[in-house]
Design an enzyme around this catalytic site. Structure first.
Site, PDB file in Angstrom:
ATOM      1  N   LEU A 295       0.637  -1.001   0.105  1.00 23.79           N
ATOM      2  CA  LEU A 295       0.212  -0.187  -0.071  1.00 23.79           C
ATOM      3  C   LEU A 295       1.110   1.093  -0.473  1.00 23.79           C
ATOM      4  CD1 LEU A 295      -2.552  -0.895   2.204  1.00 23.79           C
ATOM      5  CD2 LEU A 295      -3.197  -0.505   0.091  1.00 23.79           C
ATOM      6  N   ASP A 296       0.232   2.310  -0.766  1.00 24.54           N
ATOM      7  CA  ASP A 296       1.510   3.581  -0.976  1.00 24.54           C
ATOM      8  C   ASP A 296       0.516   4.547   0.252  1.00 24.54           C
ATOM      9  OD1 ASP A 296       2.836   5.707  -1.834  1.00 24.54           O
ATOM     10  OD2 ASP A 296       1.700   5.969  -3.504  1.00 24.54           O
ATOM     11  N   LYS A 297       1.607   5.415   0.775  1.00 26.74           N
ATOM     12  CA  LYS A 297       0.262   6.526   1.128  1.00 26.74           C
ATOM     13  C   LYS A 297      -0.463   6.996   0.765  1.00 26.74           C
ATOM     14  CE  LYS A 297       3.904  10.039   0.212  1.00 26.74           C
ATOM     15  NZ  LYS A 297       2.839  10.813  -0.615  1.00 26.74           N
ATOM     16  N   THR A 298      -0.866   7.579   1.585  1.00 31.77           N
ATOM     17  CA  THR A 298      -2.221   8.577   0.994  1.00 31.77           C
ATOM     18  C   THR A 298      -1.318   9.855   0.599  1.00 31.77           C
ATOM     19  OG1 THR A 298      -4.399  10.126   1.805  1.00 31.77           O
ATOM     20  CG2 THR A 298      -2.835   9.792   3.280  1.00 31.77           C
ATOM     21  N   THR A 300      -2.145  10.677  -2.812  1.00 27.59           N
ATOM     22  CA  THR A 300      -2.310  10.267  -4.683  1.00 27.59           C
ATOM     23  C   THR A 300      -3.673  10.338  -5.300  1.00 27.59           C
ATOM     24  OG1 THR A 300      -0.105   9.176  -4.917  1.00 27.59           O
ATOM     25  CG2 THR A 300      -1.748   9.432  -6.732  1.00 27.59           C
TER      26      THR A 300
END
Length: 378
Positions: A295-298, A300
């Site tokens: 999971l990418d950070k919030t 985008t």
């Protein structure tokens, strides 16, 4: 790029297509006709159609029910892939259709396709950068999260590049167009995103293998059954065709294919009900093989808009209601960043505020504050 100066994005794109200069295709997805062809003209469907034609020849219409299963399977697969194609074709970073351009000393909005290399554009807070440009005058902050995934705004000053697809979250500037058409950063990024390779499905591979293996037995067994019925047993042609078709249809896993397709469609709609974007019918099969999820950070996928949730005033330091102070700050400030817009939505007033303006300090990302001085207040 000098040879393209004065030409619009449409004209540059057409010239590159004619000259084949690093041109990329308009669409990387399959055509509608190709999708339909691939799902209709298969070896599995061919066997069933041949059997159906034989049954039609002997007027055994009641035995054609199996074709409904074949048609349902093909229609479901075609519908799902067309839906996936539509999503991919509509993938776009540039959503703003018009841009404010300065031509012959006048400001006017034009379509992005009509922007010419060397045009002078004006951008302000909330505008999307429609084409790569270089800042000529002004200081702005650009949100490049759609392009880089980084949610923190990037400061831009004279001489810096503005990337197409980014948004201005603060300030205003004049910029000169640097790239048009397919040379734009956002356009290149969109083309790369559309080059999506579908994941191989073990279920599809299995069904294809079964069909190919059965093809080595279907024709000789069919010929043997027809010879047995007509020659050995002396049966009428229609009875021989019906009995042979019954045996051959039992060898083809139509029910298994349909049940698998229906199960996958049910999974797709269940995921859709939970607001999950599913592009392929066999995505649930791919998902079942995942053992690690990254999971990418919030930032985008969020829109970056803020709103005032609570106020915690310290009354002993205030000589007036906090709302009046904030209304005055909103009225006399020239800021236009996300924080200011949230305050303006909550505390902005149309009527005159009960304080007189003295001076104002613009917001700066370096000092991280802005200020307004009010008469007899400070």
């Amino acid at each position: 790029m000098e040879k393209y100066r004065g030409l619009s994005q449409k004209q540059v794109t057409q010239l590159k297509k004619n000259g084949k200069q690093n041109i990329q295709p308009d669409s990387h997805s399959k055509s509608i006709g190709k999708i339909i062809f691939q799902h209709i003209f298969t070896l599995f469907n061919a066997y069933n159609v041949v059997i159906a034609l034989a049954l039609l020849a002997v007027k055994s219409y009641s035995s054609l029910f199996f074709m409904l299963v074949v048609l349902m399977n093909a229609c479901i697969s075609i519908f799902q892939e067309l839906r996936s194609k539509k999503m991919v074709d509509h993938l776009a970073i540039i959503i703003s259709p018009k841009t404010l351009v300065i031509r012959e000393g006048e400001k006017k909005y034009i379509n992005n396709e009509d922007i010419v290399l060397g045009d002078i554009l004006y951008y302000e807070t909330g505008n999307q950068i429609s084409t790569d440009a270089i800042v000529l005058e002004g200081t702005v902050e650009a949100d490049e999260s759609l392009l880089t995934g980084e949610s923190i705004a990037v400061g831009k000053k004279s001489g810096d590049k503005l990337l197409s697809g980014s948004y201005l979250v603060s300030g205003g500037c004049y910029a000169e167009v640097e790239h048009v058409g397919l040379d734009n950063y956002a356009t290149k990024l969109t083309h790369e995103a559309k080059q999506r390779k579908a994941a191989a499905s073990d279920l599809i591979i299995f069904f294809n293998k079964v069909t190919k293996i059965l093809s080595f037995f279907t024709l000789p067994i069919g010929a043997l059954l027809i010879w047995q019925g007509l020659v050995w047993r002396g049966q009428p042609l229609d009875m021989t065709v019906i009995s042979t078709a019954t045996v051959l249809l039992g060898m083809l896993p139509k029910g298994l294919v349909l049940l698998t397709t229906l199960s996958l469609v049910t999974s797709v709609y269940k995921l859709g009900a939970k607001k999950t974007l599913v592009q392929d019918l066999y995505s649930i099969e791919t998902l079942s093989k995942i053992d690690t999820l990254c999971l990418d950070k919030t930032g985008t996928l969020t829109d970056g808009k803020m709103s005032v949730a609570h106020i915690y005033p310290t009354q002993k330091f205030l000589k007036a209601p906090l709302e009046d102070w904030l209304a005055a700050f909103i009225a006399y400030s020239k800021d236009n960043n996300a924080t200011f817009l949230a305050l303006k939505k909550r505390f902005g007033r149309k009527e005159e505020v009960p304080f007189k303006f003295v001076q104002q300090v613009d917001f700066s990302s370096e000092r991280k504050w802005s200020a307004v001085t009010l008469e007899n207040v400070g």
